[in-house]
Design a protein around this motif. Structure first.
Motif, PDB file in Angstrom:
ATOM      1  N   GLU A 192      11.602   5.993 -20.013  1.00  0.00           N
ATOM      2  CA  GLU A 192      11.909   6.403 -21.386  1.00  0.00           C
ATOM      3  C   GLU A 192      10.826   5.210 -21.915  1.00  0.00           C
ATOM      4  N   LEU A 193      11.324   4.148 -21.745  1.00  0.00           N
ATOM      5  CA  LEU A 193      10.341   3.375 -22.747  1.00  0.00           C
ATOM      6  C   LEU A 193       8.855   3.517 -21.893  1.00  0.00           C
ATOM      7  N   TRP A 194       9.101   3.511 -21.300  1.00  0.00           N
ATOM      8  CA  TRP A 194       7.274   3.834 -20.441  1.00  0.00           C
ATOM      9  C   TRP A 194       6.829   5.342 -21.287  1.00  0.00           C
ATOM     10  N   ALA A 195       7.388   5.933 -21.324  1.00  0.00           N
ATOM     11  CA  ALA A 195       6.419   7.096 -21.411  1.00  0.00           C
ATOM     12  C   ALA A 195       6.284   6.633 -23.110  1.00  0.00           C
ATOM     13  N   LYS A 196       6.654   6.365 -24.412  1.00  0.00           N
ATOM     14  CA  LYS A 196       6.798   5.632 -25.680  1.00  0.00           C
ATOM     15  C   LYS A 196       5.260   4.611 -25.088  1.00  0.00           C
ATOM     16  N   LEU A 197       5.618   3.433 -24.494  1.00  0.00           N
ATOM     17  CA  LEU A 197       4.990   2.775 -24.668  1.00  0.00           C
ATOM     18  C   LEU A 197       2.948   3.289 -23.701  1.00  0.00           C
ATOM     19  N   GLN A 198       3.032   3.234 -22.951  1.00  0.00           N
ATOM     20  CA  GLN A 198       1.800   4.321 -22.794  1.00  0.00           C
ATOM     21  C   GLN A 198       1.312   4.824 -23.643  1.00  0.00           C
ATOM     22  N   LEU A 199       2.074   5.626 -24.224  1.00  0.00           N
ATOM     23  CA  LEU A 199       0.506   6.009 -25.534  1.00  0.00           C
ATOM     24  C   LEU A 199       0.684   5.031 -26.834  1.00  0.00           C
ATOM     25  N   LYS A 200       1.296   4.378 -26.862  1.00  0.00           N
ATOM     26  CA  LYS A 200       0.455   2.876 -27.361  1.00  0.00           C
ATOM     27  C   LYS A 200      -0.410   2.043 -27.121  1.00  0.00           C
ATOM     28  N   ALA A 226      -1.870 -11.879 -29.266  1.00  0.00           N
ATOM     29  CA  ALA A 226      -0.226 -12.355 -28.711  1.00  0.00           C
ATOM     30  C   ALA A 226       0.137 -11.016 -27.618  1.00  0.00           C
ATOM     31  N   GLU A 227       0.060  -9.800 -28.171  1.00  0.00           N
ATOM     32  CA  GLU A 227       0.521  -8.532 -27.900  1.00  0.00           C
ATOM     33  C   GLU A 227       0.313  -8.353 -26.679  1.00  0.00           C
ATOM     34  N   ARG A 228      -1.240  -8.157 -26.444  1.00  0.00           N
ATOM     35  CA  ARG A 228      -1.271  -8.148 -25.109  1.00  0.00           C
ATOM     36  C   ARG A 228      -0.901  -9.445 -24.061  1.00  0.00           C
ATOM     37  N   GLN A 247       1.515 -10.200 -24.155  1.00  0.00           N
ATOM     38  CA  GLN A 247       3.379 -10.400 -23.487  1.00  0.00           C
ATOM     39  C   GLN A 247       2.969  -8.229 -22.330  1.00  0.00           C
ATOM     40  N   LEU A 248       1.424  -7.313 -22.477  1.00  0.00           N
ATOM     41  CA  LEU A 248       1.360  -6.733 -21.738  1.00  0.00           C
ATOM     42  C   LEU A 248       1.080  -7.265 -20.554  1.00  0.00           C
ATOM     43  N   TYR A 249       0.314  -7.884 -20.871  1.00  0.00           N
ATOM     44  CA  TYR A 249       0.078  -8.684 -19.086  1.00  0.00           C
ATOM     45  C   TYR A 249       0.929  -9.371 -18.389  1.00  0.00           C
ATOM     46  N   GLN A 250       1.276  -9.771 -19.201  1.00  0.00           N
ATOM     47  CA  GLN A 250       3.464 -10.054 -18.619  1.00  0.00           C
ATOM     48  C   GLN A 250       3.569  -8.960 -17.502  1.00  0.00           C
ATOM     49  N   LEU A 251       4.240  -8.014 -18.957  1.00  0.00           N
ATOM     50  CA  LEU A 251       4.579  -7.048 -18.392  1.00  0.00           C
ATOM     51  C   LEU A 251       4.548  -6.779 -16.513  1.00  0.00           C
ATOM     52  N   TYR A 252       3.197  -6.176 -16.350  1.00  0.00           N
ATOM     53  CA  TYR A 252       3.195  -6.644 -15.625  1.00  0.00           C
ATOM     54  C   TYR A 252       3.026  -7.307 -14.251  1.00  0.00           C
ATOM     55  N   HIS A 253       3.393  -8.411 -13.975  1.00  0.00           N
ATOM     56  CA  HIS A 253       3.449  -9.564 -14.061  1.00  0.00           C
ATOM     57  C   HIS A 253       4.831  -9.143 -12.996  1.00  0.00           C
ATOM     58  N   TYR A 254       6.240  -8.960 -13.872  1.00  0.00           N
ATOM     59  CA  TYR A 254       7.531  -9.372 -14.260  1.00  0.00           C
ATOM     60  C   TYR A 254       7.396  -8.008 -12.802  1.00  0.00           C
ATOM     61  N   LEU A 255       7.011  -6.582 -13.234  1.00  0.00           N
ATOM     62  CA  LEU A 255       6.841  -5.573 -12.241  1.00  0.00           C
ATOM     63  C   LEU A 255       6.382  -6.091 -11.689  1.00  0.00           C
ATOM     64  N   ASN A 256       5.697  -6.600 -10.826  1.00  0.00           N
ATOM     65  CA  ASN A 256       4.903  -6.965  -9.490  1.00  0.00           C
ATOM     66  C   ASN A 256       5.705  -7.112  -8.952  1.00  0.00           C
ATOM     67  N   HIS A 257       6.357  -8.867  -9.945  1.00  0.00           N
ATOM     68  CA  HIS A 257       7.721  -9.753  -9.090  1.00  0.00           C
ATOM     69  C   HIS A 257       8.613  -8.630  -8.486  1.00  0.00           C
ATOM     70  N   ILE A 310      10.273  -6.789 -22.820  1.00  0.00           N
ATOM     71  CA  ILE A 310       8.860  -6.532 -23.329  1.00  0.00           C
ATOM     72  C   ILE A 310       8.387  -5.347 -23.526  1.00  0.00           C
ATOM     73  N   MET A 311       8.928  -4.244 -22.878  1.00  0.00           N
ATOM     74  CA  MET A 311       8.602  -3.164 -23.313  1.00  0.00           C
ATOM     75  C   MET A 311       9.397  -2.699 -24.758  1.00  0.00           C
ATOM     76  N   LYS A 312      10.705  -2.947 -25.212  1.00  0.00           N
ATOM     77  CA  LYS A 312      10.984  -2.927 -26.093  1.00  0.00           C
ATOM     78  C   LYS A 312      10.464  -4.040 -27.416  1.00  0.00           C
ATOM     79  N   LYS A 313      10.209  -4.769 -27.255  1.00  0.00           N
ATOM     80  CA  LYS A 313       9.065  -5.803 -27.979  1.00  0.00           C
ATOM     81  C   LYS A 313       7.832  -5.042 -28.082  1.00  0.00           C
ATOM     82  N   LEU A 314       7.195  -4.581 -27.740  1.00  0.00           N
ATOM     83  CA  LEU A 314       6.157  -4.427 -27.548  1.00  0.00           C
ATOM     84  C   LEU A 314       6.101  -2.777 -28.416  1.00  0.00           C
ATOM     85  N   LEU A 315       7.119  -2.245 -28.693  1.00  0.00           N
ATOM     86  CA  LEU A 315       7.269  -0.625 -29.173  1.00  0.00           C
ATOM     87  C   LEU A 315       8.417  -1.168 -30.694  1.00  0.00           C
ATOM     88  N   LYS A 316       8.004  -2.236 -31.314  1.00  0.00           N
ATOM     89  CA  LYS A 316       9.129  -2.180 -32.048  1.00  0.00           C
ATOM     90  C   LYS A 316       7.765  -1.817 -33.252  1.00  0.00           C
TER      91      LYS A 316
END
Length: 280
Positions: A162-170, A245-247, A249-259, A274-280
């Motif tokens: 659900e978070l990704w559905a919103k984040l990918q639009l942003k 700073a936001e980007r 976090q976005l790049y760290q999101l990939y690495h946390y998912l990958n790990h 990270i997803m919640k923070k980026l959606l604020k």
């Protein structure tokens, strides 16, 4: 294995030096040969050749930029018993310490290398060639979406979905008015993949591709190993652009998912946070 190595390397001497190493995926061992000392990475999994072919191509690409020291790759050898080895130059390395500033400068030079080549080409041709790319779509779909598909298949994580559905639009908003020239990246630059020799810093175990230079600093900031002098030297050559700073976090999101997909669900909290923070 040693008989196979002798044949493939064309050496009569193959003597273990007692230097060994390894990470989460492969083992390592150093040997003296007729032509000098080599380091051999060993992996017995079925996909080892594909992995080592990619690492050898990454090392070759990094080496050709002549910007930062990497071990020189020698050969990928398939083992008769299954699995594969990657043979490369042996380097006497120690923990990164006095060369942190140099690493920052040289990493920036690596990331600027492709841009400088393009500028040189444009000057020689007396024409302007506009690079057309779509990094945002590539990163969103080929990197983040791929990792989230794996999360969905393994865990069926409704909150992440659900978070990704919103984040990918942003996501496009984080890249508004940002000028990007594709840079050759190490691709996995955390503290465990950097070191130094007597004459300067070394990076190794790459997973290289061309992308946004800021992507490199995502994982660099996650597990430590890089001090202030590294970042200061890097940003002296490549200043932080608005929205960094936001980007990051976005790049760290990939690495946390990958790990999380590689090593288990212990990274879920960071991913959701990270997803919640980026959606604020």
């Amino acid at each position: 294995m040693e008989a196979k190595l002798k044949t493939e390397l064309g050496t009569t001497m193959l003597k273990s030096t007692g230097h060994s190493g390894g990470g989460c995926i492969s083992e390592g061992q150093s040997y003296d040969t007729d032509t000098g000392r080599v380091f051999v990475k060993i992996n017995h999994k079925s996909e080892a050749k594909q992995m080592f072919d990619g690492e050898m191509a990454s090392l070759d690409a990094l080496l050709k930029t002549d910007t930062i020291k990497v071990p020189k790759p020698v050969k990928v050898i398939e083992l008769d018993t299954g699995g594969c080895v990657l043979v490369m130059e042996h380097l006497d390395m120690r923990g990164l310490n006095k060369f942190s500033k140099h690493l920052g400068e040289q990493l920036a030079d690596l990331h600027l290398h492709n841009k400088r080549l393009m500028e040189k080409f444009e000057k020689e041709q007396q024409t302007r060639n506009e690079w057309q790319d779509d990094w945002v779509t590539f990163f969103s779909q080929q990197r983040l979406q791929h990792q989230l598909n794996m999360v969905e298949n393994s865990y069926g994580d409704r909150e992440a979905r659900e978070l990704w559905a919103k984040l990918q639009l942003k996501i496009p908003q984080f890249f508004t008015d940002l000028e990007m020239v594709p840079a050759l990246l190490h691709g996995d630059l955390w503290g465990g993949n950097v070191s130094e020799c007597a004459d300067g810093p070394v990076i190794f175990d790459p997973a290289s591709f061309y992308g946004h230079s800021e992507f490199e600093l995502g994982i660099a900031g996650m597990f430590g190993g890089f001090n202030r002098s590294f970042y200061s030297a890097y940003h002296e050559k490549i200043p932080k652009a608005p929205g960094f700073a936001e980007r990051n976090q976005l790049y760290q999101l990939y690495h946390y998912l990958n790990h999380g997909n590689h090593f288990g669900g212990g990274y879920r909290g960071s991913t959701i946070g990270i997803m919640k923070k980026l959606l604020k």
